[in-house]
Design a protein around this motif. Structure first.
Motif, PDB file in Angstrom:
ATOM      1  N   THR A  46      -0.702   4.123  -0.691  1.00 30.08           N
ATOM      2  CA  THR A  46       0.008   4.595   0.455  1.00 30.08           C
ATOM      3  C   THR A  46      -0.621   6.048   0.430  1.00 30.08           C
TER       4      THR A  46
ATOM      5  N   THR B 273      -3.613   7.034  -0.263  1.00 31.34           N
ATOM      6  CA  THR B 273      -5.062   6.661   0.032  1.00 31.34           C
ATOM      7  C   THR B 273      -4.817   6.379   1.823  1.00 31.34           C
ATOM      8  N   THR B 274      -4.009   5.511   2.420  1.00 25.95           N
ATOM      9  CA  THR B 274      -3.672   5.303   3.660  1.00 25.95           C
ATOM     10  C   THR B 274      -3.493   6.389   4.410  1.00 25.95           C
TER      11      THR B 274
ATOM     12  N   THR C  17      -5.790   7.944   7.187  1.00 25.20           N
ATOM     13  CA  THR C  17      -5.141   8.022   8.709  1.00 25.20           C
ATOM     14  C   THR C  17      -5.287   9.510   9.094  1.00 25.20           C
TER      15      THR C  17
ATOM     16  N   LYS D 148      -1.379   2.422  11.415  1.00 28.53           N
ATOM     17  CA  LYS D 148      -1.166   0.926  11.261  1.00 28.53           C
ATOM     18  C   LYS D 148      -2.699   0.103  11.165  1.00 28.53           C
TER      19      LYS D 148
ATOM     20  N   SER E  75      -5.310   1.635  10.133  1.00 25.64           N
ATOM     21  CA  SER E  75      -6.082   1.754   8.914  1.00 25.64           C
ATOM     22  C   SER E  75      -5.930   0.695   8.169  1.00 25.64           C
ATOM     23  N   SER E  76      -5.055  -0.132   8.318  1.00 27.03           N
ATOM     24  CA  SER E  76      -4.940  -1.386   7.180  1.00 27.03           C
ATOM     25  C   SER E  76      -6.193  -2.377   7.363  1.00 27.03           C
TER      26      SER E  76
ATOM     27  N   GLU F 162      -6.934   1.327   0.136  1.00 26.19           N
ATOM     28  CA  GLU F 162      -5.657   1.901   0.829  1.00 26.19           C
ATOM     29  C   GLU F 162      -4.471   0.954   0.551  1.00 26.19           C
ATOM     30  N   LEU F 163      -3.338   0.892   1.379  1.00 22.37           N
ATOM     31  CA  LEU F 163      -2.211   0.227   0.977  1.00 22.37           C
ATOM     32  C   LEU F 163      -2.410  -1.121   1.042  1.00 22.37           C
TER      33      LEU F 163
ATOM     34  N   TYR G 254       4.759   0.512   5.216  1.00 21.91           N
ATOM     35  CA  TYR G 254       4.471   0.914   6.555  1.00 21.91           C
ATOM     36  C   TYR G 254       5.562   1.416   7.479  1.00 21.91           C
TER      37      TYR G 254
END
Ligand SMILES: Nc1ncnc2c1ncn2[C@@H]1O[C@H](COP(=O)(O)OP(=O)(O)O)[C@@H](O)[C@H]1O
Ligand SMILES: [Mg+2]
Lengths: 255, 233
Positions: free
Chosen positions: B30, B32-33, B37, B169, B171-172, B181-182, B207
Motif C-alpha cells: 500500500t 508503494t501504491t 500514485t 486505482k 496504479s494497479s 505495489e499493492l 483500495y
C-alpha cells in the motif's frame, strides 16, 4: 476642472479593420491635461475598439497614438509600461474573481509596480476609501453589488497612478439605481483634475461633467465640440437625430 | 509483543489469521501504491498544466505538439504505454526499474487527462479577466500566473479529484511490469497460498479505504479553498 494646454493623448488617423469590415476609418483627436472627453454614438460604431486601441488591448492597423511624448503605437515602446499609466474601466467590471476588493486593488501594486506589501496595502486602502468602499475591502466580487464592483475597478485603475483614465460604458451593465454612485465617483475624479475619456450613454454626465464631446458613428468622428454646442446646437443633422433617439430611449438628456 | 506472536493466537487457516499474516506485506504494498500514485499525479499535474497552457495560449507549433500528445495518450491503452516505457525504452539504452517506469508511465498518462480538465477550467474563465490583467500592465505570463491559474486551479478541483482517485486505482496495472505495489503484492501472496478470493477481498478493501480517505481530504481542501462566485460553470 482647469484644463491646461499640455496635451496628454494625441490620436492621429487611427484605422482598424476586422475581416472585410473597417471599424475605425481614420479617427484623430487630442485630449489635454485635466480634460474630460465624452465619446457618444450608436452601438457598433467602434467606440470600444477606439478605446482599446489607445492602450493597445486591440492593435490598430494604421495611425499613431501618443501618451505625452511617448508614442504608444511605436514597436519600440514597452506597452506594459504604458498600460500602467492608463487606467481602463470595463463595462462589465472584470474584477479578478478570486481576489477580495483589497487584493484586486493591490495586485498591480505588488506584482507590476513591485511595491513592498505594507506600502501596497496602504495605497490600496487609500484608493478604496476614495471610492467609498474601505469597509468592503475583505469582500469578494461576488459579494458586492454591480455599482460597488465598478467602484472597486475604478480604485484598481487609480492605484496605478495613471495619467489618463479610459472608461468604456462604465454604467451600462448596472441597474438604474446603482448608476448614480459610479457617476459620482467619476465626477469627483474629473473635478480633481484627472484626464479622462469616457464612452457613455449617460448624456447628463457628458453634458455636466465633460469638457469636450465627440459624436462618433460608423468609425468616424461626425462632430466634436464643447457640450453646449453638441447638446443644444449640434451642427450635423446626424448628431441631432442621434440625440433625439437617445432621449426617446433613455427619457431625456437630463439624467 | 511481536506481530507474528499476535497472529499465532488466531485460529489456524481462519480469515483473520490470513489477514494478520499478510498485513505487513500488504501495508508495504500500500505504501508503494501511495508513493506511485502521488508521484504520478504530481508529474501529471505539472505536465497537465503545461499542456493545457500550450493548447490555450501556445503558438501553432506548441498547440499542435500538445494536442497531438493529448490525443495520443487518450487514444491508446495505458498498458500499451507502460510496455512502451518499460520494455520499449531499453531499445534506446534507457533502462528503468519497474516502479520508476510505472511512475513515469502513469504520470505521462495522467498529464494528458489533467490537461483536458485544466483546459476546460481555463477556457471557462471569462476573457475579461485576461484583459483586465493586461490593462494594469501585467505581462501575459504574469496574468496567467496571478489571475488565470489561481482561478483555474480552484475551478478544476472537482474533476481533478476524480483524476486522483482514478490514478490510485489505475496504479494497479503497474503490477504487470512488476512494480511492487499493492496489487502485485496481493498477486504474489495469492499465487503461493491459492486463497485468491480472500486475499483480493482484502486488497479491494484497502483500495476502498484509500479512496474514501482521499475523497474526504479533497472535500475538505475544496471547502477550504472555496471562494464565493468561483465554481465550475
Ligand atoms: N474582436 C473582434 N472581432 C471581430 N469584430 C469585432 C471585434 N470587436 C469588435 N468587433 C466589431 O466591431 C464593430 C464595432 O465594435 P465596438 O468597437 O465594440 O463598437 P461600440 O463600442 O461602439 O459599440 C462591431 O460591429 C463589432 O461586431
Ligand atoms: Mg462598446
Amino acid at each position: 476642472m482647469a484644463v491646461s494646454s499640455k496635451i496628454i493623448v494625441r490620436v492621429e488617423d487611427l484605422h482598424k479593420r476586422y475581416g472585410s469590415e473597417e471599424i475605425l476609418k481614420g479617427v484623430s483627436f487630442t485630449v489635454r491635461q485635466g480634460e474630460a472627453l465624452a465619446i457618444i454614438g450608436p452601438s457598433g460604431t467602434g467606440k470600444s475598439t477606439l478605446l482599446r486601441c489607445i492602450n493597445r488591448l486591440t492593435e490598430p492597423d494604421r495611425g499613431r497614438i501618443w501618451l505625452e511624448e511617448t508614442e504608444i503605437t511605436s514597436p519600440h515602446t514597452d506597452i506594459n509600461k504604458i498600460r500602467q499609466q492608463i487606467g481602463f474601466v470595463f463595462q462589465d467590471f472584470n474584477l479578478f474573481a478570486h481576489l477580495t476588493a483589497l487584493d484586486n486593488v493591490r495586485l498591480g501594486l505588488l506584482k507590476v509596480k513591485k511595491l513592498p506589501k505594507k506600502e501596497a496595502t496602504e495605497r490600496a486602502m487609500h484608493e478604496l476609501a476614495r471610492v467609498g468602499l474601505a469597509e468592503h475591502a475583505q469582500k469578494y466580487p461576488a459579494q458586492l453589488s454591480g455599482g460597488q464592483q465598478q467602484r472597486v475597478s475604478i480604485a484598481r485603475a487609480l492605484a496605478m497612478d495613471p495619467k489618463l483614465m479610459l472608461f468604456d460604458e462604465p454604467t451600462s451593465a448596472l441597474d438604474p439605481e446603482l448608476i448614480g454612485e459610479v457617476l459620482q465617483v467619476m465626477q469627483k475624479l474629473a473635478e480633481e483634475g484627472m484626464t479622462m475619456i469616457v464612452v457613455t450613454h449617460e448624456m447628463g454626465f457628458a453634458r455636466s461633467v465633460c469638457d469636450q464631446v465627440i459624436f462618433m458613428e460608423k468609425g468616424v468622428i461626425v462632430e466634436q465640440g464643447p457640450p453646449e454646442q453638441i447638446f443644444t446646437n449640434p451642427q450635423q443633422p446626424r448628431t441631432r437625430q442621434f440625440l433625439g433617439k437617445i432621449s426617446e430611449l433613455y427619457g431625456g438628456a437630463g439624467r | 509483543m511481536k506481530w507474528e506472536q499476535l497472529c499465532q493466537g488466531l485460529a489456524e487457516e481462519g480469515f483473520l489469521r490470513l489477514a494478520c499474516d499478510i498485513a505487513p506485506r500488504l501495508i508495504q504494498g500500500t505504501a508503494t501504491t501511495f508513493q506511485l500514485t502521488m508521484l504520478a499525479i504530481g508529474l501529471g499535474l505539472a505536465g497537465g498544466i503545461l499542456l493545457a497552457l500550450g493548447r490555450v495560449y501556445g503558438n501553432k507549433l506548441i498547440y499542435w505538439v500538445s494536442t497531438a500528445y493529448v490525443q495520443f495518450v487518450r487514444g491508446t491503452p495505458v498498458l500499451v504505454q507502460l510496455f512502451l516505457i518499460y520494455y520499449g525504452l531499453p531499445t534506446f539504452e534507457i533502462r528503468l526499474d519497474s516502479l520508476t517506469a510505472a511512475i513515469i508511465g502513469l504520470g505521462l498518462n495522467s498529464a494528458a487527462y489533467q490537461a483536458e480538465y485544466f483546459r476546460g477550467a481555463i477556457q471557462s474563465i471569462s476573457r475579461g479577466q485576461m484583459l483586465a490583467a493586461r490593462a494594469i500592465g501585467m505581462t501575459n505570463l504574469q496574468a496567467i500566473r496571478y489571475v488565470i491559474l489561481p482561478q483555474a486551479l480552484r475551478i478544476v478541483i472537482p474533476p481533478w479529484s476524480n483524476e486522483l482517485i482514478y490514478t490510485l486505482k489505475y496504479s494497479s496495472v503497474a503490477f504487470i511490469i512488476g512494480a511492487p505495489e499493492l496489487m502485485a503484492t496481493g498477486q504474489i501472496i495469492a499465487s503461493r497460498n491459492f486463497r485468491y478470493f480472500e486475499v483480493f477481498l482484502i486488497v479491494a478493501f484497502i483500495y476502498l479505504v484509500c479512496v474514501l480517505i482521499i475523497s474526504k481530504l479533497l472535500d475538505i481542501a475544496e471547502q477550504k479553498l472555496k471562494i464565493p462566485g468561483l465554481e465550475m460553470r
